[in-house]
Write a protein that holds these residues in place. Structure first.
Motif, PDB file in Angstrom:
ATOM      1  N   TYR A 186      -3.137 105.477  10.398  1.00 52.38           N
ATOM      2  CA  TYR A 186      -4.049 104.335  10.548  1.00 52.38           C
ATOM      3  C   TYR A 186      -4.332 103.690   9.206  1.00 52.38           C
ATOM      4  CZ  TYR A 186      -7.683 107.544   8.905  1.00 52.38           C
ATOM      5  OH  TYR A 186      -8.405 108.442   8.147  1.00 52.38           O
ATOM      6  N   CYS A 187      -4.784 102.463   9.285  1.00 52.87           N
ATOM      7  CA  CYS A 187      -5.237 101.742   8.099  1.00 52.87           C
ATOM      8  C   CYS A 187      -6.229 100.709   8.585  1.00 52.87           C
ATOM      9  CB  CYS A 187      -4.046 101.062   7.413  1.00 52.87           C
ATOM     10  SG  CYS A 187      -4.510 100.195   5.887  1.00 52.87           S
ATOM     11  N   GLY A 188      -7.241 100.457   7.784  1.00 52.50           N
ATOM     12  CA  GLY A 188      -8.177  99.429   8.202  1.00 52.50           C
ATOM     13  C   GLY A 188      -9.483  99.500   7.457  1.00 52.50           C
ATOM     14  N   LEU A 189     -10.450  98.818   8.027  1.00 56.11           N
ATOM     15  CA  LEU A 189     -11.773  98.735   7.416  1.00 56.11           C
ATOM     16  C   LEU A 189     -12.757  99.548   8.240  1.00 56.11           C
ATOM     17  CD1 LEU A 189     -11.932  94.922   6.585  1.00 56.11           C
ATOM     18  CD2 LEU A 189     -11.203  96.808   5.111  1.00 56.11           C
ATOM     19  N   THR A 190     -13.698 100.134   7.553  1.00 53.91           N
ATOM     20  CA  THR A 190     -14.692 100.930   8.245  1.00 53.91           C
ATOM     21  C   THR A 190     -16.045 100.719   7.565  1.00 53.91           C
ATOM     22  OG1 THR A 190     -15.339 103.191   8.791  1.00 53.91           O
ATOM     23  CG2 THR A 190     -13.971 102.920   6.860  1.00 53.91           C
ATOM     24  N   ASP A 191     -17.088 100.907   8.334  1.00 55.51           N
ATOM     25  CA  ASP A 191     -18.416 100.841   7.753  1.00 55.51           C
ATOM     26  C   ASP A 191     -19.084 102.179   7.999  1.00 55.51           C
ATOM     27  OD1 ASP A 191     -20.874 100.389   6.827  1.00 55.51           O
ATOM     28  OD2 ASP A 191     -21.409  98.807   8.252  1.00 55.51           O
ATOM     29  N   ARG A 192     -18.971 103.063   7.011  1.00 58.24           N
ATOM     30  CA  ARG A 192     -19.529 104.399   7.184  1.00 58.24           C
ATOM     31  C   ARG A 192     -20.994 104.456   6.789  1.00 58.24           C
ATOM     32  NH1 ARG A 192     -14.375 106.497   4.491  1.00 58.24           N
ATOM     33  NH2 ARG A 192     -13.051 107.087   6.218  1.00 58.24           N
ATOM     34  N   GLY A 193     -21.538 103.283   6.448  1.00 54.72           N
ATOM     35  CA  GLY A 193     -22.937 103.256   6.073  1.00 54.72           C
ATOM     36  C   GLY A 193     -23.218 104.023   4.796  1.00 54.72           C
ATOM     37  N   ARG A 194     -22.279 103.967   3.852  1.00 52.33           N
ATOM     38  CA  ARG A 194     -22.478 104.732   2.630  1.00 52.33           C
ATOM     39  C   ARG A 194     -23.091 103.899   1.514  1.00 52.33           C
ATOM     40  NH1 ARG A 194     -17.457 108.976   2.674  1.00 52.33           N
ATOM     41  NH2 ARG A 194     -16.081 107.203   2.461  1.00 52.33           N
ATOM     42  N   GLY A 195     -23.738 102.788   1.923  1.00 51.68           N
ATOM     43  CA  GLY A 195     -24.532 102.052   0.946  1.00 51.68           C
ATOM     44  C   GLY A 195     -23.769 101.086   0.083  1.00 51.68           C
ATOM     45  N   PHE A 196     -22.772 100.427   0.639  1.00 53.01           N
ATOM     46  CA  PHE A 196     -22.034  99.426  -0.130  1.00 53.01           C
ATOM     47  C   PHE A 196     -22.500  98.022   0.238  1.00 53.01           C
ATOM     48  CE2 PHE A 196     -18.776 102.941  -0.099  1.00 53.01           C
ATOM     49  CZ  PHE A 196     -19.028 103.334  -1.407  1.00 53.01           C
ATOM     50  N   GLU A 197     -23.799  97.859   0.372  1.00 54.40           N
ATOM     51  CA  GLU A 197     -24.409  96.544   0.611  1.00 54.40           C
ATOM     52  C   GLU A 197     -23.745  95.792   1.769  1.00 54.40           C
ATOM     53  OE1 GLU A 197     -23.246  96.064  -3.242  1.00 54.40           O
ATOM     54  OE2 GLU A 197     -24.502  97.822  -3.520  1.00 54.40           O
ATOM     55  N   GLY A 198     -23.435  96.511   2.824  1.00 53.45           N
ATOM     56  CA  GLY A 198     -22.865  95.855   3.997  1.00 53.45           C
ATOM     57  C   GLY A 198     -21.404  95.488   3.866  1.00 53.45           C
ATOM     58  N   GLU A 199     -20.811  95.834   2.722  1.00 49.73           N
ATOM     59  CA  GLU A 199     -19.382  95.515   2.547  1.00 49.73           C
ATOM     60  C   GLU A 199     -18.540  96.699   3.032  1.00 49.73           C
ATOM     61  OE1 GLU A 199     -19.908  92.615  -1.314  1.00 49.73           O
ATOM     62  OE2 GLU A 199     -19.800  94.752  -1.612  1.00 49.73           O
ATOM     63  N   PRO A 200     -17.409  96.422   3.687  1.00 44.68           N
ATOM     64  CA  PRO A 200     -16.656  97.513   4.296  1.00 44.68           C
ATOM     65  C   PRO A 200     -15.842  98.348   3.312  1.00 44.68           C
ATOM     66  CG  PRO A 200     -15.676  95.394   4.847  1.00 44.68           C
ATOM     67  CD  PRO A 200     -16.872  95.092   4.015  1.00 44.68           C
ATOM     68  N   GLU A 201     -15.443  99.508   3.817  1.00 47.40           N
ATOM     69  CA  GLU A 201     -14.570 100.402   3.058  1.00 47.40           C
ATOM     70  C   GLU A 201     -13.162 100.321   3.624  1.00 47.40           C
ATOM     71  OE1 GLU A 201     -15.678 104.582   2.293  1.00 47.40           O
ATOM     72  OE2 GLU A 201     -17.636 103.996   3.065  1.00 47.40           O
ATOM     73  N   LEU A 202     -12.195 100.394   2.742  1.00 48.48           N
ATOM     74  CA  LEU A 202     -10.793 100.482   3.152  1.00 48.48           C
ATOM     75  C   LEU A 202     -10.465 101.959   3.383  1.00 48.48           C
ATOM     76  CD1 LEU A 202      -7.949  99.094   3.386  1.00 48.48           C
ATOM     77  CD2 LEU A 202      -7.636  99.728   0.980  1.00 48.48           C
ATOM     78  N   ALA A 203      -9.730 102.246   4.451  1.00 44.68           N
ATOM     79  CA  ALA A 203      -9.328 103.621   4.729  1.00 44.68           C
ATOM     80  C   ALA A 203      -7.891 103.640   5.224  1.00 44.68           C
ATOM     81  CB  ALA A 203     -10.245 104.233   5.786  1.00 44.68           C
ATOM     82  N   PHE A 204      -7.166 104.697   4.870  1.00 48.59           N
ATOM     83  CA  PHE A 204      -5.790 104.833   5.364  1.00 48.59           C
ATOM     84  C   PHE A 204      -5.409 106.302   5.357  1.00 48.59           C
ATOM     85  CE2 PHE A 204      -5.856 103.043   0.994  1.00 48.59           C
ATOM     86  CZ  PHE A 204      -5.516 104.170   0.273  1.00 48.59           C
ATOM     87  N   GLU A 205      -4.547 106.651   6.295  1.00 45.56           N
ATOM     88  CA  GLU A 205      -4.035 108.026   6.393  1.00 45.56           C
ATOM     89  C   GLU A 205      -2.759 107.976   7.218  1.00 45.56           C
ATOM     90  OE1 GLU A 205      -6.687 110.762   8.336  1.00 45.56           O
ATOM     91  OE2 GLU A 205      -5.647 112.499   7.487  1.00 45.56           O
ATOM     92  N   LEU A 206      -1.717 108.608   6.699  1.00 49.75           N
ATOM     93  CA  LEU A 206      -0.428 108.579   7.403  1.00 49.75           C
ATOM     94  C   LEU A 206       0.120 109.993   7.580  1.00 49.75           C
ATOM     95  CD1 LEU A 206       1.329 105.624   5.483  1.00 49.75           C
ATOM     96  CD2 LEU A 206       0.005 105.506   7.606  1.00 49.75           C
ATOM     97  N   LEU A 207       0.971 110.170   8.575  1.00 54.05           N
ATOM     98  CA  LEU A 207       1.630 111.457   8.795  1.00 54.05           C
ATOM     99  C   LEU A 207       2.481 111.812   7.575  1.00 54.05           C
ATOM    100  CD1 LEU A 207       2.765 110.968  12.497  1.00 54.05           C
ATOM    101  CD2 LEU A 207       0.915 112.452  11.667  1.00 54.05           C
ATOM    102  N   ARG A 208       2.445 113.088   7.224  1.00 48.95           N
ATOM    103  CA  ARG A 208       3.120 113.520   5.991  1.00 48.95           C
ATOM    104  C   ARG A 208       4.600 113.154   5.946  1.00 48.95           C
ATOM    105  NH1 ARG A 208       0.520 117.516   2.654  1.00 48.95           N
ATOM    106  NH2 ARG A 208      -1.568 117.899   3.459  1.00 48.95           N
ATOM    107  N   ARG A 209       5.271 113.245   7.101  1.00 48.76           N
ATOM    108  CA  ARG A 209       6.717 112.993   7.087  1.00 48.76           C
ATOM    109  C   ARG A 209       7.068 111.549   6.732  1.00 48.76           C
ATOM    110  NH1 ARG A 209       5.468 114.120  12.384  1.00 48.76           N
ATOM    111  NH2 ARG A 209       5.548 112.398  13.868  1.00 48.76           N
ATOM    112  N   THR A 210       6.065 110.681   6.675  1.00 49.80           N
ATOM    113  CA  THR A 210       6.353 109.277   6.353  1.00 49.80           C
ATOM    114  C   THR A 210       5.869 108.888   4.948  1.00 49.80           C
ATOM    115  OG1 THR A 210       4.256 108.363   7.195  1.00 49.80           O
ATOM    116  CG2 THR A 210       6.023 108.715   8.802  1.00 49.80           C
ATOM    117  N   TRP A 211       5.333 109.847   4.223  1.00 46.55           N
ATOM    118  CA  TRP A 211       4.798 109.531   2.891  1.00 46.55           C
ATOM    119  C   TRP A 211       5.904 109.116   1.919  1.00 46.55           C
ATOM    120  CZ3 TRP A 211       0.827 114.006   1.475  1.00 46.55           C
ATOM    121  CH2 TRP A 211      -0.235 113.976   2.377  1.00 46.55           C
ATOM    122  N   GLY A 212       5.497 108.347   0.914  1.00 45.95           N
ATOM    123  CA  GLY A 212       6.398 108.027  -0.186  1.00 45.95           C
ATOM    124  C   GLY A 212       7.372 106.895   0.095  1.00 45.95           C
ATOM    125  N   ARG A 213       7.112 106.127   1.135  1.00 46.78           N
ATOM    126  CA  ARG A 213       8.022 105.001   1.443  1.00 46.78           C
ATOM    127  C   ARG A 213       7.305 103.662   1.373  1.00 46.78           C
ATOM    128  NH1 ARG A 213      10.862 107.524   6.789  1.00 46.78           N
ATOM    129  NH2 ARG A 213      10.576 109.665   6.109  1.00 46.78           N
TER     130      ARG A 213
END
Ligand code: COA
Length: 167
Positions: free
Chosen positions: A76-103
């Motif tokens: 996945y990749c996208g924006l999230t609002d974890r409520g960690r105090g970034f003045e209402g601005e979103p956080e970028l998040a990403f995570e991929l399966l290991r077999r696809t890393w490095g490309r």
């Protein structure tokens, strides 16, 4: 729905819960326990299916990353609002399966998200990254995120750096 040369970013489908569970099983042991499969095997595929069905998989924009040529979902990749105090601005998040890393997939997916965020009117994004997470720090660097003075220190799991990018 976002499209790049190789990838399609779009909402999760219930049938892809097994991919989410694989991501959970692959997480680094240094990731805090609430983000890893517990001793009872949870979350189960059924629980993840239910979360997708209920729309809880996309806080407001964590999209499944599909390889267009192969047709498989690799994370996945996208924006999230974890409520960690970034003045209402979103956080970028990403995570991929290991077999696809490095490309270059994470960088490619995240660039599409940054373009979308810019066009949606966001002025700044944030991203938190464990100090030990070399690959993610490199992706953020390639995307133009810079480290701030802020960090979160966890005696058990290490230090999280707070990075930011103006759009
Ligand atoms: C972070 C992650 C998404 C990167 O995905 P990816 O598709 O492999 O990323 P890219 O191929 O776009 O870029 C990875 C970069 O890190 C570099 N890299 C990877 N592992 C590295 C290591 N151990 N040491 C140094 N550099 C490393 C790669 O060489 C590449 O940089 P380059 O283009 O200059 O060569 C993937 O590793 C992942 O899912 N990690 C677990 C989840 C996670 O950490 N998410 C982010 C939380 S903040």
């Amino acid at each position: 729905m976002l499209e790049t040369d190789r990838l399609l970013l779009r909402p999760w489908r219930v049938t892809e819960a097994a991919v989410q569970r694989e991501l959970w099983t692959e997480r680094d042991p240094r990731v805090p326990p609430h983000r890893r499969i517990d001793a009872g095997g949870r979350p189960t595929v059924a629980e993840l299916e239910e979360a997708i069905r209920a729309g809880r998989s996309a806080s407001f924009g964590l999209l499944a990353v599909e390889r267009e040529a192969v047709g498989d979902v690799i994370g996945y990749c996208g924006l999230t609002d974890r409520g960690r105090g970034f003045e209402g601005e979103p956080e970028l998040a990403f995570e991929l399966l290991r077999r696809t890393w490095g490309r270059g997939y994470a960088t490619e997916a995240a660039m599409a998200v940054l373009d979308w965020a810019r066009s949606a009117g966001y002025g700044r994004l944030w991203a938190m990254v464990w100090e030990w997470n070399t690959a993610s720090r490199r992706v953020l660097e390639k995307l133009g995120f810079t480290e701030t003075e802020r960090e979160q220190v966890d005696a058990v799991h290490g230090t999280s750096l707070v990075t930011t990018k103006r759009l």
